[in-house]
Motif scaffolding. Structure first.
Motif, PDB file in Angstrom:
ATOM      1  N   MET A 129       0.819  -1.203   0.000  1.00  0.00           N
ATOM      2  CA  MET A 129       0.000   0.000   0.000  1.00  0.00           C
ATOM      3  C   MET A 129       0.860   1.264   0.000  1.00  0.00           C
ATOM      4  SD  MET A 129      -3.147  -0.714  -0.406  1.00  0.00           S
ATOM      5  CE  MET A 129      -4.011   0.779   0.098  1.00  0.00           C
ATOM      6  N   ASP A 130       2.081   1.177   0.490  1.00  0.00           N
ATOM      7  CA  ASP A 130       2.977   2.333   0.415  1.00  0.00           C
ATOM      8  C   ASP A 130       3.308   2.693  -1.034  1.00  0.00           C
ATOM      9  OD1 ASP A 130       3.067   2.574   3.166  1.00  0.00           O
ATOM     10  OD2 ASP A 130       4.910   1.413   3.380  1.00  0.00           O
ATOM     11  N   ASP A 131       3.208   1.711  -1.927  1.00  0.00           N
ATOM     12  CA  ASP A 131       3.511   1.932  -3.346  1.00  0.00           C
ATOM     13  C   ASP A 131       2.324   2.462  -4.135  1.00  0.00           C
ATOM     14  OD1 ASP A 131       6.175   0.765  -3.210  1.00  0.00           O
ATOM     15  OD2 ASP A 131       5.183  -1.183  -3.048  1.00  0.00           O
ATOM     16  N   LEU A 132       1.142   2.573  -3.497  1.00  0.00           N
ATOM     17  CA  LEU A 132      -0.073   2.895  -4.239  1.00  0.00           C
ATOM     18  C   LEU A 132       0.040   4.167  -5.091  1.00  0.00           C
ATOM     19  CD1 LEU A 132      -2.986   2.270  -4.979  1.00  0.00           C
ATOM     20  CD2 LEU A 132      -3.710   3.392  -2.857  1.00  0.00           C
ATOM     21  N   PRO A 133       0.575   5.272  -4.576  1.00  0.00           N
ATOM     22  CA  PRO A 133       0.666   6.465  -5.434  1.00  0.00           C
ATOM     23  C   PRO A 133       1.503   6.224  -6.687  1.00  0.00           C
ATOM     24  CG  PRO A 133       0.964   7.067  -3.138  1.00  0.00           C
ATOM     25  CD  PRO A 133       0.998   5.566  -3.188  1.00  0.00           C
ATOM     26  N   GLY A 134       2.642   5.534  -6.544  1.00  0.00           N
ATOM     27  CA  GLY A 134       3.484   5.260  -7.701  1.00  0.00           C
ATOM     28  C   GLY A 134       2.844   4.300  -8.678  1.00  0.00           C
ATOM     29  N   VAL A 135       2.154   3.289  -8.163  1.00  0.00           N
ATOM     30  CA  VAL A 135       1.458   2.332  -9.028  1.00  0.00           C
ATOM     31  C   VAL A 135       0.349   3.043  -9.800  1.00  0.00           C
ATOM     32  CG1 VAL A 135      -0.096   0.327  -9.006  1.00  0.00           C
ATOM     33  CG2 VAL A 135       2.022   0.287  -7.673  1.00  0.00           C
ATOM     34  N   ALA A 136      -0.431   3.875  -9.115  1.00  0.00           N
ATOM     35  CA  ALA A 136      -1.517   4.602  -9.787  1.00  0.00           C
ATOM     36  C   ALA A 136      -0.968   5.526 -10.863  1.00  0.00           C
ATOM     37  CB  ALA A 136      -2.326   5.385  -8.761  1.00  0.00           C
ATOM     38  N   ARG A 137       0.134   6.205 -10.572  1.00  0.00           N
ATOM     39  CA  ARG A 137       0.710   7.122 -11.565  1.00  0.00           C
ATOM     40  C   ARG A 137       1.170   6.381 -12.811  1.00  0.00           C
ATOM     41  NH1 ARG A 137       2.877   9.808  -6.994  1.00  0.00           N
ATOM     42  NH2 ARG A 137       4.817   8.607  -7.173  1.00  0.00           N
ATOM     43  N   VAL A 138       1.874   5.266 -12.617  1.00  0.00           N
ATOM     44  CA  VAL A 138       2.411   4.564 -13.785  1.00  0.00           C
ATOM     45  C   VAL A 138       1.293   3.926 -14.600  1.00  0.00           C
ATOM     46  CG1 VAL A 138       2.875   2.266 -12.782  1.00  0.00           C
ATOM     47  CG2 VAL A 138       4.389   3.186 -14.540  1.00  0.00           C
ATOM     48  N   LEU A 139       0.254   3.413 -13.943  1.00  0.00           N
ATOM     49  CA  LEU A 139      -0.861   2.834 -14.680  1.00  0.00           C
ATOM     50  C   LEU A 139      -1.703   3.929 -15.345  1.00  0.00           C
ATOM     51  CD1 LEU A 139      -1.971  -0.065 -12.300  1.00  0.00           C
ATOM     52  CD2 LEU A 139      -0.622  -0.210 -14.409  1.00  0.00           C
ATOM     53  N   GLY A 140      -1.802   5.083 -14.717  1.00  0.00           N
ATOM     54  CA  GLY A 140      -2.497   6.193 -15.350  1.00  0.00           C
ATOM     55  C   GLY A 140      -1.828   6.599 -16.654  1.00  0.00           C
ATOM     56  N   ARG A 141      -0.506   6.636 -16.659  1.00  0.00           N
ATOM     57  CA  ARG A 141       0.223   6.968 -17.886  1.00  0.00           C
ATOM     58  C   ARG A 141       0.085   5.849 -18.914  1.00  0.00           C
ATOM     59  NH1 ARG A 141       4.012   9.209 -14.078  1.00  0.00           N
ATOM     60  NH2 ARG A 141       5.287   7.316 -14.098  1.00  0.00           N
ATOM     61  N   ALA A 142       0.167   4.601 -18.436  1.00  0.00           N
ATOM     62  CA  ALA A 142       0.117   3.456 -19.348  1.00  0.00           C
ATOM     63  C   ALA A 142      -1.228   3.359 -20.072  1.00  0.00           C
ATOM     64  CB  ALA A 142       0.392   2.167 -18.578  1.00  0.00           C
ATOM     65  N   PHE A 143      -2.314   3.726 -19.400  1.00  0.00           N
ATOM     66  CA  PHE A 143      -3.651   3.509 -19.954  1.00  0.00           C
ATOM     67  C   PHE A 143      -4.352   4.795 -20.373  1.00  0.00           C
ATOM     68  CE2 PHE A 143      -2.896  -0.393 -17.576  1.00  0.00           C
ATOM     69  CZ  PHE A 143      -3.267  -1.338 -18.526  1.00  0.00           C
TER      70      PHE A 143
END
Length: 211
Positions: free
Chosen positions: A14-28
């Motif tokens: 869950m500490d990675d959530l902001p980074g995961v959301a950002r990278v998936l937002g760019r990817a999709f």
């Protein structure tokens, strides 16, 4: 081109959530699903990022099976998240009904009351077509466009496929992007069905048997 010193696949927390959301937002950002959900070009990036935060944070990262690629690209900087994969296991866990209910008000606000019923019908249709046999479900796989076709997606996918093979379980996924079909076929997936509900994106359902 980005120079990568090291890349590591590890479990997302869950500490990675902001980074995961950002990278998936760019990817999709230009993915057909998110073009359908968020037709406003000016708001799609922020809404796609938030949508992936909802998926990852409510339903998948808490399960403990989702992964990310962490890259150390510069000796003077810390690691950067360059890709992520959201998985649910053969047990059928997906965050639970309570988590899904908690997320609904956020989805309603995000997509708007006019589009929300269509979104819910689409996801209900996907759920109805999910294989009954136990399987690993690749819910989302995305790599940062900044790294191009540099193998980040393959690292994530191969890690998940190795885990599934160790379990002797098939892997299932859905893709709206027809261009992705050939990519997944190279990893042993085959189209097993197609979802063509009126008013929703054409979706290819793919399955890979255990190696």
């Amino acid at each position: 081109m980005t120079s990568t010193l090291t890349r590591t696949v590890r479990t997302a927390t869950m500490d990675d959530l902001p980074g995961v959301a950002r990278v998936l937002g760019r990817a999709f950002h230009n993915d057909p699903l998110f073009l359908w959900l968020f037709p406003d070009d000016m708001r799609r990036m922020s809404r796609t990022t938030r949508a992936n935060a909802l998926l990852a944070g409510f339903s998948y990262i808490p399960l403990g099976y989702s992964t990310l690629v962490e890259a150390r690209e510069d000796a003077d900087r810390g690691p950067v998240i360059r890709g992520a994969a959201l998985w649910s296991p053969p047990s059928g866990e997906n965050g639970g009904t309570a988590a899904a209910l908690r997320s609904l008000p956020h989805w309603l606000e995000l997509v708007g009351p006019a589009r929300f019923p269509r979104m819910m019908r689409y996801f209900a249709a996907l759920a109805a077509h999910t294989p009954r046999e136990p399987h690993w479900h690749l819910q989302v796989l995305g790599a940062d466009p900044a790294v191009g076709r540099s193998g980040v997606g393959g690292l994530l996918l191969n890690a998940g496929l190795e885990r599934a093979d160790a379990d002797g379980a098939p892997v299932y996924l859905e893709t709206i992007n027809t261009a992705n079909v050939g990519y997944y076929t190279r990893f042993g997936f085959e189209i097993v069905d197609t979802l063509a509900e009126p008013g929703t994106p054409l979706t290819h359902l793919m399955l890979r048997p255990p190696a």
